[in-house]
Design an enzyme around this catalytic site. Sequence first.
Site, PDB file in Angstrom:
ATOM      1  N   ARG A  23      13.130  -4.177   6.348  1.00 25.38           N
ATOM      2  CA  ARG A  23      13.598  -3.867   4.997  1.00 25.38           C
ATOM      3  C   ARG A  23      15.108  -3.756   4.854  1.00 25.38           C
ATOM      4  O   ARG A  23      15.607  -3.449   3.791  1.00 25.38           O
ATOM      5  CB  ARG A  23      12.882  -2.626   4.448  1.00 25.38           C
ATOM      6  CG  ARG A  23      12.736  -2.758   2.946  1.00 25.38           C
ATOM      7  CD  ARG A  23      11.749  -1.831   2.321  1.00 25.38           C
ATOM      8  NE  ARG A  23      11.834  -1.950   0.890  1.00 25.38           N
ATOM      9  CZ  ARG A  23      12.579  -1.174   0.114  1.00 25.38           C
ATOM     10  NH1 ARG A  23      13.294  -0.192   0.644  1.00 25.38           N
ATOM     11  NH2 ARG A  23      12.627  -1.360  -1.178  1.00 25.38           N
ATOM     12  N   ALA A  46       3.242   1.654   2.849  1.00 27.21           N
ATOM     13  CA  ALA A  46       4.460   0.856   2.638  1.00 27.21           C
ATOM     14  C   ALA A  46       5.422   1.600   1.720  1.00 27.21           C
ATOM     15  O   ALA A  46       6.642   1.555   1.906  1.00 27.21           O
ATOM     16  CB  ALA A  46       4.110  -0.513   2.061  1.00 27.21           C
ATOM     17  N   CYS A  65       0.825  -1.205   0.000  1.00 23.52           N
ATOM     18  CA  CYS A  65       0.000   0.000   0.000  1.00 23.52           C
ATOM     19  C   CYS A  65       0.864   1.261   0.000  1.00 23.52           C
ATOM     20  O   CYS A  65       2.084   1.200   0.067  1.00 23.52           O
ATOM     21  CB  CYS A  65      -0.892  -0.004   1.237  1.00 23.52           C
ATOM     22  SG  CYS A  65       0.050   0.067   2.771  1.00 23.52           S
ATOM     23  N   HIS A  88       5.148   6.290  -2.852  1.00 22.46           N
ATOM     24  CA  HIS A  88       6.436   6.871  -3.234  1.00 22.46           C
ATOM     25  C   HIS A  88       6.231   8.313  -3.692  1.00 22.46           C
ATOM     26  O   HIS A  88       6.958   9.227  -3.282  1.00 22.46           O
ATOM     27  CB  HIS A  88       7.077   6.104  -4.408  1.00 22.46           C
ATOM     28  CG  HIS A  88       7.232   4.633  -4.177  1.00 22.46           C
ATOM     29  ND1 HIS A  88       7.026   3.699  -5.161  1.00 22.46           N
ATOM     30  CD2 HIS A  88       7.581   3.928  -3.061  1.00 22.46           C
ATOM     31  CE1 HIS A  88       7.241   2.486  -4.678  1.00 22.46           C
ATOM     32  NE2 HIS A  88       7.579   2.599  -3.409  1.00 22.46           N
TER      33      HIS A  88
END
Lengths: 500, 519
Positions: free
Chosen positions: A101, A70, A67, A201
């Site tokens: 991550r 994220a 999503c 992003h």
Amino acid sequence: MSLAPTQSIAEIKARNKELIQEVLKVYPEKSAKRRAKHLNVHEVGKSDCGVKSNLKSIPGVMTIRGCAYAGSKGVVWGPIKDMIHISHGPVGCGQYSWGSRRNYYVGTTGIDSFVTLQFTSDFQEKDIVFGGDKKLVKVIDEIQELFPLNNGITIQSECPIGLIGDDIEAVSRAKSKEYGGKTIVPVRCEGFRGVSQSLGHHIANDAVRDWVFDKVTPESKPTFEPTPYDVAIIGDYNIGGDAWSSRILLEEMGLRVIAQWSGDGSLAELEATPKAKLNVLHCYRSMNYISRHMEEKFGIPWCEYNFFGPSKIVESLRKIAGYFDDKIKEGAERVIAKYQPLVDAVIAKYRPRLEGKSVMLFVGGLRPRHVIGAYEDLGMEVVGTGYEFGHNDDYQRTAQHYVKDGTLIYDDVTGYEFERFVEKVQPDLVGSGIKEKYVFQKMGVPFRQMHSWDYSGPYHGYDGFAIFARDMDMAINSPIWKKTKAPWKDVPKPKLLAAE
Amino acid sequence: MAQSAEHVLDHFELFRGPEYQQMLANKKKMFENPRDAAEVERIREWAKTPEYREKNFAREALTVNPAKACQPLGAVFASVGFEATLPFVHGSQGCVAYYRSHLSRHFKEPSSCVSSSMTEDAAVFGGLNNMIDGLANSYNMYKPKMIAVSTTCMAEVIGDDLNAFIKTSKEKGSVPADFDVPFAHTPAFVGSHVTGYDNALKGILEHFWDGKAGTAAKLERAPNKKINLIGGFDGYTVGNIREIKRIFELMGIQYTILADNSDVFDTPTDGEFRMYDGGTTLKDAANAVHAKATISMQQWCTEKTLPFIAAHGQEVVAFNYPVGVSATDEFLMALSRISGKDIPEGLARERGRLVDAMADSSAHIHGKKFAIYGDPDLCYGLAAFLLELGAEPIHVLSTNGNKAWEKKMQALFGSSPFGQNCHAYPARDLWHMRSLLFTEPVDFLIGNTYGKYLERDTGTPLIRIGFPIFDRHHHHRSPVWGYQGGMNVLVKILDKIFDEIDKKTNIAGKTDYSFDIIR
């Protein structure tokens, strides 16, 4: 398990087309129609891969996507080490993305660096009912008291924030003022926005533009003396140290890296980036937005590069050097020459073990195309690839520079499709994520996680290529794959004569 | 250049070389605008003080490093414990990606689950269409025998009504009218993953027992001799449930494990991917209503489920993650009492072996101080075992523990001479634990993988027991319940104790005298 060498491109294409038709049969008509647009067999010479992308995932199909949260907290903002990133809303989002991550950094964690801490406002029912702004105010105050050396705060919105009408921008402005102009960045990355990580992003890039760049006056003196060779690494998250094994090459060729976005990055580096002479962009998908903005606003050119595998590294070093004078061009050649013996030794060792092996990929960001060259340097062939959250410009780049005729293309692949494709194509290796890893290993197919480098890395740069080659070899040539069948099974039973 | 093809250096060694170290030092100095080193040191020391602890414990809004997850994770965990059941989480799709990753990272297994992939338009108009299409797609693609629906916080905030949505979906033909689609609302802003487990399990039982959301007759209870067992949310479900089954079989008790996910989280690598494996059959789930009694191994995972079951006329018994001698004794005696079956000699021998092992090693554990954190029942079970060993569980912290849990913990401490200096901390997080470890140090810490940050900061050696365990492999395959499980926990603790003694005495020419060969 490799493709039979006798199989022609035409045969492969026919098989792949048939395969697509076969998987589509499982869907109800409406969904089959939608999914059909995301699956294709690449035709050489076409400007893109012939698939639709960046569209909503179909409900109930087991998409691999995440999503917007994220994309913002997990990808873009999370690695900025000297800022505190609040997962604003219920506890889960921050919990599941906590430290998973592998954004490597160096710092005194909990004191001046905060990447591997989970800060959350842990919403309760009353926060949903009465709004969470008051809680956010208090959260920021408590952060200031207990973590006084933080250099800034971001507020990473989870789903409820946008639904209950909280005004996190107002809170950010007020708190910034109260704390002497402190950088406090509200990010509207609620998980329901957009169709995947991708919008997250973009939103995160925009938040840098609006809440970091707009606070810095472009004329202000940087904390360091500028040089004509200052560049910024954009879109490298330092997974397993990727940005470091990239930075070292740029520095060796005579450039000076003034910022890393965002792996092992800091607020000061973000703020200094408008002083760069060139932005070098690795993950186009997640950071092209801010690169374009800096080009428009500050006149900084940007250049995509690819540091996976020696062929692409050489190409990229020369491409980057092309923006500079002879000193840097010579520097690039010097670096290429320096590492050539390493490249030769790695290829001499691993290529014979990997030659002719086939790979299917399904990853996010830049990797569905960027790693293809590295496999090819080892004599391997990528026979299928797809993007978790790519856009058409990703598929254009893929078609024009990377994939071969007949490659199976699958956008936003579903669990079902991916399993069937692998079952039929029988690649020697699958490269995808944690959710796919064990599925394929159960099937007896060697697998490498291509998000986290399967806890290895770095894979970028020359140092990374040696690790990449070693890892692919150990996946494919592990003796365990010969043991998946019990020896007493599938053995033809001795024929018994019927007692007549 | 340190890299070579003969000896490939990865991140463990590569960055320790002088080239990279110099590069990182320059980066910091030139571009990171770092804090003054002395100031960092001052704050680092200050964060260890009682003064800092006081401020830390005065937090009202901020949570740092919590030891809990959200409801739907528990719902997914419970749902996959039923035969060929596909968990379907209604709401944003990113959540499902997170649950699947989280479970896969712990069990090193596939984790299958779907989302209704709601986006902005669904936020405005509701997610009915997502449910209709989603159920149809899931049903056709993954051929489940049951789809268990739960919710993300997005669907909860906008108020989607699962009962009505599923009804409408069936009317629209997404799945056959008689296909089992139990549901549970699992808002992430209430409780934690243990609450979600409870809600989902109750939802499934309610579906089968109470007339399938008005589409079938309610089941009439016809009592039999079976015992139902609920494991609760448990990182050791694979080992524990198998151990429980072994015990049931040794005792000759007819049983039903509800939400039995011990097989789906431990499938073989033999060339076949099993999306579904094992699990409580739907028939057994329905027939569980007839059982004589239901035992919950975790009280706080079944706070709603047990009263629901009790209301159907069964005896219900709750334990708090029984680990060790007395807790296992009580569990077995309860089984014996309910079933009327004797505890076989074999189990008595196992008990004797655990007591034997504890006696053999007692001197090394007696008086050692521990801190524990985790889910409320797990904390209780481990603390009780430590008290049996003569150890002191000084700090016991549960982010998802409540006041009732605190009271129960304090009662446990009060029952043992070794519990006199022990305290329970409900609704606290691992940053609180950090202050506790600095201001009131203990010898060992017990917790999940995230405890490694506490180990690094405070120097307290971490014994990994809990969920999630991401950085050690396969421990979930061994039980921690039953006498044999107790043995496993004992060995885990002892190994760490001995390793620490060796680590502290291995300086040749200095500590030769305590570096013993026999212990």
